[in-house]
Scaffold this motif. Sequence first.
Motif, short mmCIF file in Angstrom:
data_model
loop_
_atom_site.label_atom_id
_atom_site.label_comp_id
_atom_site.label_asym_id
_atom_site.label_seq_id
_atom_site.Cartn_x
_atom_site.Cartn_y
_atom_site.Cartn_z
N MET A 41 0.85 -1.21 0.00
CA MET A 41 0.00 0.00 0.00
C MET A 41 0.88 1.25 0.00
N ALA A 42 0.53 2.21 -0.83
CA ALA A 42 1.29 3.46 -0.91
C ALA A 42 1.20 4.23 0.41
N ARG A 43 2.28 4.91 0.76
CA ARG A 43 2.30 5.77 1.94
C ARG A 43 2.42 7.20 1.45
N MET A 44 1.37 7.97 1.63
CA MET A 44 1.33 9.33 1.13
C MET A 44 2.18 10.27 1.98
N LYS A 45 3.00 11.08 1.30
CA LYS A 45 3.88 12.02 2.00
C LYS A 45 3.99 13.34 1.23
N PHE A 46 4.31 14.39 1.99
CA PHE A 46 4.65 15.69 1.41
C PHE A 46 6.16 15.85 1.38
N TYR A 47 6.65 16.60 0.40
CA TYR A 47 8.05 17.03 0.42
C TYR A 47 8.13 18.39 -0.26
N VAL A 48 8.90 19.31 0.34
CA VAL A 48 9.05 20.64 -0.23
C VAL A 48 10.47 20.81 -0.77
N ASP A 49 10.57 21.09 -2.05
CA ASP A 49 11.86 21.37 -2.69
C ASP A 49 12.16 22.85 -2.48
N THR A 50 12.99 23.14 -1.49
CA THR A 50 13.25 24.54 -1.13
C THR A 50 14.00 25.31 -2.21
N ALA B 88 -1.65 21.34 -6.02
CA ALA B 88 -2.27 21.64 -7.31
C ALA B 88 -1.97 23.06 -7.78
N VAL B 89 -1.85 24.01 -6.83
CA VAL B 89 -1.65 25.41 -7.22
C VAL B 89 -0.18 25.84 -7.21
N CYS B 90 0.72 24.96 -6.80
CA CYS B 90 2.14 25.33 -6.73
C CYS B 90 2.71 25.53 -8.14
N SER B 91 3.03 26.76 -8.47
CA SER B 91 3.43 27.10 -9.84
C SER B 91 4.83 26.60 -10.20
N THR B 92 5.66 26.33 -9.21
CA THR B 92 7.03 25.88 -9.49
C THR B 92 7.22 24.39 -9.21
N ASN B 93 6.14 23.72 -8.84
CA ASN B 93 6.20 22.30 -8.47
C ASN B 93 7.19 22.06 -7.33
N ALA B 94 7.26 23.02 -6.42
CA ALA B 94 8.13 22.87 -5.25
C ALA B 94 7.52 21.91 -4.24
N LEU B 95 6.19 21.89 -4.18
CA LEU B 95 5.49 21.05 -3.20
C LEU B 95 5.11 19.73 -3.85
N LEU B 96 5.79 18.68 -3.44
CA LEU B 96 5.55 17.35 -3.99
C LEU B 96 4.69 16.55 -3.03
N VAL B 97 3.77 15.77 -3.56
CA VAL B 97 2.93 14.93 -2.72
C VAL B 97 2.59 13.65 -3.48
N GLY B 98 2.52 12.57 -2.74
CA GLY B 98 2.21 11.29 -3.37
C GLY B 98 2.83 10.16 -2.59
N GLU C 278 7.72 7.32 -4.67
CA GLU C 278 7.69 8.10 -5.90
C GLU C 278 8.19 9.52 -5.68
N VAL C 279 7.80 10.12 -4.55
CA VAL C 279 8.27 11.47 -4.23
C VAL C 279 9.78 11.47 -4.05
N SER C 280 10.31 10.46 -3.35
CA SER C 280 11.75 10.35 -3.14
C SER C 280 12.48 10.20 -4.47
N ASN C 281 11.93 9.39 -5.35
CA ASN C 281 12.56 9.18 -6.65
C ASN C 281 12.53 10.44 -7.51
N MET C 282 11.43 11.19 -7.44
CA MET C 282 11.32 12.43 -8.20
C MET C 282 12.35 13.45 -7.73
N TYR C 283 12.49 13.59 -6.40
CA TYR C 283 13.46 14.54 -5.88
C TYR C 283 14.89 14.11 -6.20
N ARG C 284 15.12 12.81 -6.14
CA ARG C 284 16.45 12.27 -6.47
C ARG C 284 16.85 12.63 -7.91
N LYS C 285 15.89 12.52 -8.82
CA LYS C 285 16.17 12.86 -10.22
C LYS C 285 16.47 14.35 -10.37
N ARG C 286 15.75 15.18 -9.59
CA ARG C 286 16.00 16.62 -9.65
C ARG C 286 17.42 16.94 -9.19
#
Length: 206
Positions: free
Chosen positions: A1-10, A154-164, A168-176
């Motif tokens: 089961m997925a574990r939903m988390k927030f992450y902010v790319d400062t 949904a409204v974050c214009s720079t995609n700084a706020l990641l959720v999911g 997946e969030v960890s992998n997305m930030y790792r790629k960045r």
Amino acid sequence: MARMKFYVDTNRCISCFACQVACSSAHEVPVGINRRKVITLNEGIEGREISSTIACQHCTDAPCSLVCPVKCFYIREDGIVLHDKKECIGCGYCLYACPFGAPQFPRDGAFGIKGAMDKCTMCAGGPEPTNSHEERELYGQNRIAEGKVPMCAAVCSTNALLVGDAAEVSNMYRKRVLGRNANRKNDDLSLNGEYANLAQLAGARV
């Protein structure tokens, strides 16, 4: 089961306050309550200013739930931490236990007169029937049930706020981070202190 988390790319947060305003507006929370807050460290200091946005982090081992004397908190299978406002007695223990200051109360005062606690629900509603009038009145929109991302993301214009899902969030930030490191090597990109520290820390975990 997925574990939903927030992450902010400062490195992407521009302190526009869109997430904070959209959250308050979408859920029609009382004045003075902010489920999500934008904060800026070292404000006005050139090269050292850094912004972020903070709310309930939906901890795996949520300290708020551990100290609640009436056990009004519950953690869904997807990791979202919610609570039952009808069970809350306004004691404030959760506020003292939370390292993020997520629990909010409609009134000041001692034990019992603060009112029922309010906090970020990750737009997942509450224990009442999904998308019912009662759920909307007590907890705001249930965007998760509608297959939508939380309003703040949904409204974050720079995609700084990641959720999911946490993986997946960890992998997305790792790629960045890998992309930033590649750009730095190719273009000799100059980074400020906070960015460099983040890149080094993230790179060490790759």
